[in-house]
Scaffold this motif. Structure first.
Motif, PDB file in Angstrom:
ATOM      1  N   THR A  90       0.847  -1.196   0.000  1.00  0.00           N
ATOM      2  CA  THR A  90       0.000   0.000   0.000  1.00  0.00           C
ATOM      3  C   THR A  90       0.879   1.241   0.000  1.00  0.00           C
ATOM      4  O   THR A  90       1.996   1.224   0.530  1.00  0.00           O
ATOM      5  CB  THR A  90      -0.882  -0.015   1.274  1.00  0.00           C
ATOM      6  OG1 THR A  90      -1.605  -1.247   1.291  1.00  0.00           O
ATOM      7  CG2 THR A  90      -1.862   1.125   1.298  1.00  0.00           C
ATOM      8  N   LYS A 113     -11.853   3.108  -4.911  1.00  0.00           N
ATOM      9  CA  LYS A 113     -11.252   4.217  -4.171  1.00  0.00           C
ATOM     10  C   LYS A 113      -9.761   4.013  -3.905  1.00  0.00           C
ATOM     11  O   LYS A 113      -9.029   4.960  -3.647  1.00  0.00           O
ATOM     12  CB  LYS A 113     -11.999   4.416  -2.849  1.00  0.00           C
ATOM     13  CG  LYS A 113     -13.444   4.854  -3.091  1.00  0.00           C
ATOM     14  CD  LYS A 113     -14.128   5.289  -1.802  1.00  0.00           C
ATOM     15  CE  LYS A 113     -15.492   5.902  -2.062  1.00  0.00           C
ATOM     16  NZ  LYS A 113     -16.491   4.940  -2.566  1.00  0.00           N
ATOM     17  N   HIS A 114      -9.307   2.764  -3.958  1.00  0.00           N
ATOM     18  CA  HIS A 114      -7.900   2.494  -3.640  1.00  0.00           C
ATOM     19  C   HIS A 114      -7.075   2.203  -4.890  1.00  0.00           C
ATOM     20  O   HIS A 114      -6.003   1.617  -4.811  1.00  0.00           O
ATOM     21  CB  HIS A 114      -7.794   1.350  -2.635  1.00  0.00           C
ATOM     22  CG  HIS A 114      -8.439   0.078  -3.106  1.00  0.00           C
ATOM     23  ND1 HIS A 114      -9.715   0.044  -3.626  1.00  0.00           N
ATOM     24  CD2 HIS A 114      -7.983  -1.190  -3.155  1.00  0.00           C
ATOM     25  CE1 HIS A 114     -10.014  -1.198  -3.965  1.00  0.00           C
ATOM     26  NE2 HIS A 114      -8.979  -1.965  -3.697  1.00  0.00           N
ATOM     27  N   GLY A 131      -3.064   4.952   1.270  1.00  0.00           N
ATOM     28  CA  GLY A 131      -4.196   4.033   1.258  1.00  0.00           C
ATOM     29  C   GLY A 131      -4.409   3.370  -0.091  1.00  0.00           C
ATOM     30  O   GLY A 131      -5.118   2.372  -0.190  1.00  0.00           O
ATOM     31  N   ALA A 132      -3.800   3.929  -1.148  1.00  0.00           N
ATOM     32  CA  ALA A 132      -3.975   3.321  -2.475  1.00  0.00           C
ATOM     33  C   ALA A 132      -3.146   2.040  -2.578  1.00  0.00           C
ATOM     34  O   ALA A 132      -2.118   1.900  -1.907  1.00  0.00           O
ATOM     35  CB  ALA A 132      -3.534   4.293  -3.559  1.00  0.00           C
ATOM     36  N   ASP A 133      -3.614   1.108  -3.405  1.00  0.00           N
ATOM     37  CA  ASP A 133      -2.785  -0.049  -3.743  1.00  0.00           C
ATOM     38  C   ASP A 133      -1.483   0.477  -4.356  1.00  0.00           C
ATOM     39  O   ASP A 133      -1.521   1.384  -5.188  1.00  0.00           O
ATOM     40  CB  ASP A 133      -3.483  -0.929  -4.789  1.00  0.00           C
ATOM     41  CG  ASP A 133      -4.671  -1.689  -4.201  1.00  0.00           C
ATOM     42  OD1 ASP A 133      -4.877  -1.611  -2.972  1.00  0.00           O
ATOM     43  OD2 ASP A 133      -5.391  -2.353  -4.982  1.00  0.00           O
TER      44      ASP A 133
END
Ligand SMILES: [Zn+2]
Length: 554
Positions: free
Chosen positions: A33, A455-456, A463-465
């Motif tokens: 992440t 959202k990710h 928080g994003a992949d």
């Protein structure tokens, strides 16, 4: 680099969802992440990737392609000539499985080719729910990328009956159940009603939004409107995904406009709109022309509508679709071999080889119409790059499209090479617009993530992949995007300079909206009456998926 904290430093970052337009930023990653930079300046990363002078973007997201399931597999079998004489075959290496390429690559090769291109997520756009297990099994064999599929519902008997009987709650409950039972991500309509009519007699189809479907009495307009309303009521992350009626036919632009109007303000994604933007009359090829301008005007004025293009590029490929009658139509036009199948109660499919020629009037128009779409939609957040792989071209052609959008001299030169009528009459001759890297990042990753409600994904904020693609800048944008310098998936370095360093098992994304408990009894009774499969055997069990992530609704 396992779960340790590490960072990418010094790169020029294009992250439109966070408003970053080419500024130099460090990206911190931990446990797959993206994380905020540590507040304590004494915290050191376990390793650092120096990206100075390079371009950093989130991983690409293909929101409309055909890569898994029974239709794709039938297409592989229909095209053995693509692999004759050892062509289009990739050998096994210490890290990779063997595979085949051509217009419909094998499962393993599909994963390797997407990650090699810097794409980290892809969605198959048309899986019959009855065949969901097949798609999931192929996804299990598709390394390196995250994936998901849209489930076909536009010719489903339960759907049409619920609409006919004006039972919106039954429709909503059934669609919620169907998505969870198939472990699908979104609802897809393909030629709503038309595939059902095709099943009754060769050449059968519906030709307008208001022509009733035999035995059900419903129209495409009702199917589009009611399913779009149900998708909104269920708060699905993605809107209804619509392949309009009359794909490929001259004069079909009015059907497309009517379909957008039929949404009546509900969210709707009109897919491969290039194939649905034609003027002219049937039977007289010379009248074929572009109707992008009036359709793009409508899209520009209606924020509930989004599109992907379905760009055509010249060369040979395979047309495959849940639109059964279309395969028959192409076979009649081109005299090619073709394949058609029926899926009981649910859908069908059509497959035919196709070769797009730059000197063909129709094919040249299709090419130009796709580019007109990219250039005439003002809001890049509502137009997504696609070739409808493999229908318009392979996804491997995306870098060529990027060059056509970013380099108007290259585009004008290409226009001189196509059928002269198109060169003279297409709006392309006067369109000077050039996409920026920021806009390319929108139409290939940030935009599709937003439209899919992921959202990710599609951004590089905390928080994003940690799906990141890093390019070496180059004047020739096709070269730049063809061969990323690095591709990182879930925080792992998978590709360096075109070389796959390790493989990775991506996850399958799906939704499972809640529904009233009585729905199962209602659907079960209907099922036992009509399906050849027992109701209890139909849903895909949770443990059938090796690596999965349920995305929340609402
Ligand atoms: Zn498609």
């Amino acid at each position: 680099m396992t779960d340790a904290l590490w960072k990418i430093t010094g790169g020029r970052v294009y992250d439109p969802l966070n408003g970053v337009d080419g500024q130099v930023r460090d990206i911190w990653i931990q446990g797959g992440t993206i994380v905020a930079p540590p507040e304590d300046p004494h915290v050191r990363p376990a390793s650092t990737l120096n990206a100075a002078g390079l371009v950093v973007m989130p991983g690409g997201i293909d929101m409309h392609c055909h890569i898994a399931g029974p239709k794709v597999n039938a297409a592989r079998k229909l095209r053995p000539e693509e692999r004759r004489g050892g062509r289009n075959v990739v050998s096994r290496t210490a890290r990779t499985h063997s595979g085949t390429l051509g217009s419909v690559p094998s499962t393993f090769a599909t994963g390797y080719k997407y990650i090699g291109l810097g794409y980290t997520t892809a969605f198959d756009a048309a899986v019959p729910p009855l065949m969901a297990r097949h798609a999931h099994e192929e996804f299990d064999d598709m390394p390196c990328i995250d994936k998901g599929f849209y489930v076909l519902a536009g010719n489903n008997h339960f759907v049409m009956r619920a609409i006919q009987e004006r039972q919106p709650d039954q429709l909503k409950g059934f669609l919620a159940w169907l998505l969870g039972a198939a472990k699908a991500y979104a609802i897809k309509l393909v030629n709503p009603g038309g595939v059902e009519v095709w099943k009754h007699h060769a050449g059968g189809n519906v030709h307008s939004l208001d022509e009733p479907v035999d035995y059900f009495g419903v129209t495409a307009r009702q199917i589009v409107h009611d399913v779009a309303a149900a998708a909104d009521a269920l708060k699905l992350p993605h809107s209804v995904h619509v392949h309009c009626n009359n794909l490929g036919l001259p004069g079909n632009w009015t059907t497309t406009l009517q379909t957008m109007k039929a949404l009546e303000g509900h969210r709707g994604h009109i897919t491969h709109i290039q194939f649905h933007s034609y003027g002219g009359g049937e039977g007289d090829e010379t009248t074929f022309n572009s109707k992008v301008a009036p359709l793009a005007d409508y899209v520009n004025e209606h924020p509930n509508v989004s599109i992907d293009v379905g760009q055509v590029l010249f060369g040979e490929t395979t047309s495959m679709t849940g639109d059964g009658p279309l395969g028959y139509y192409l076979h009649n036009v081109y005299g090619t071999k073709w394949f058609s199948a029926d899926v009981e109660m649910e859908s069908g499919c059509g497959i035919a080889p196709i070769k797009y020629r730059n000197k063909s009037l129709i094919h040249a128009w299709q090419w130009a119409i796709g580019l007109e779409w990219y250039l005439l939609v003002q809001d890049p957040w509502r137009v997504v790059m696609s070739t409808d792989h493999p229908n318009g071209a392979s996804f491997l052609a995306y870098p060529q499209i990027i060059r056509l959008l970013m380099d108007r001299t290259y585009r004008q030169d290409a226009l001189k090479d196509v059928h002269a009528t198109v060169g003279k009459n297409s709006a392309l001759a006067d369109l000077d617009r050039e996409y920026s890297l920021y806009e390319i990042a929108i139409i290939t990753r940030a935009g599709p993530a937003k439209l899919l409600g992921l959202k990710h994904k599609g951004h590089l904020g905390p928080g994003a992949d940690a799906d990141v693609t890093i390019y070496t800048p180059h004047e020739d944008k096709e070269l730049m995007f063809q061969l990323p310098r690095y591709v990182i998936k879930s925080g792992q370095m998978l590709v360096e300079d075109g070389d796959l360093r390790q493989t990775w098992e991506g996850k399958t994304l799906y939704v499972a909206p809640s529904y009233d408990a009585d729905m199962e009894r209602l659907i079960g009774d209907w099922f036992e009456q009509y399906y050849s499969v027992r109701f209890r055997n139909y849903p895909v069990a949770d443990d059938y998926l090796h690596a999965a992530e349920q995305v929340a609704c609402g």
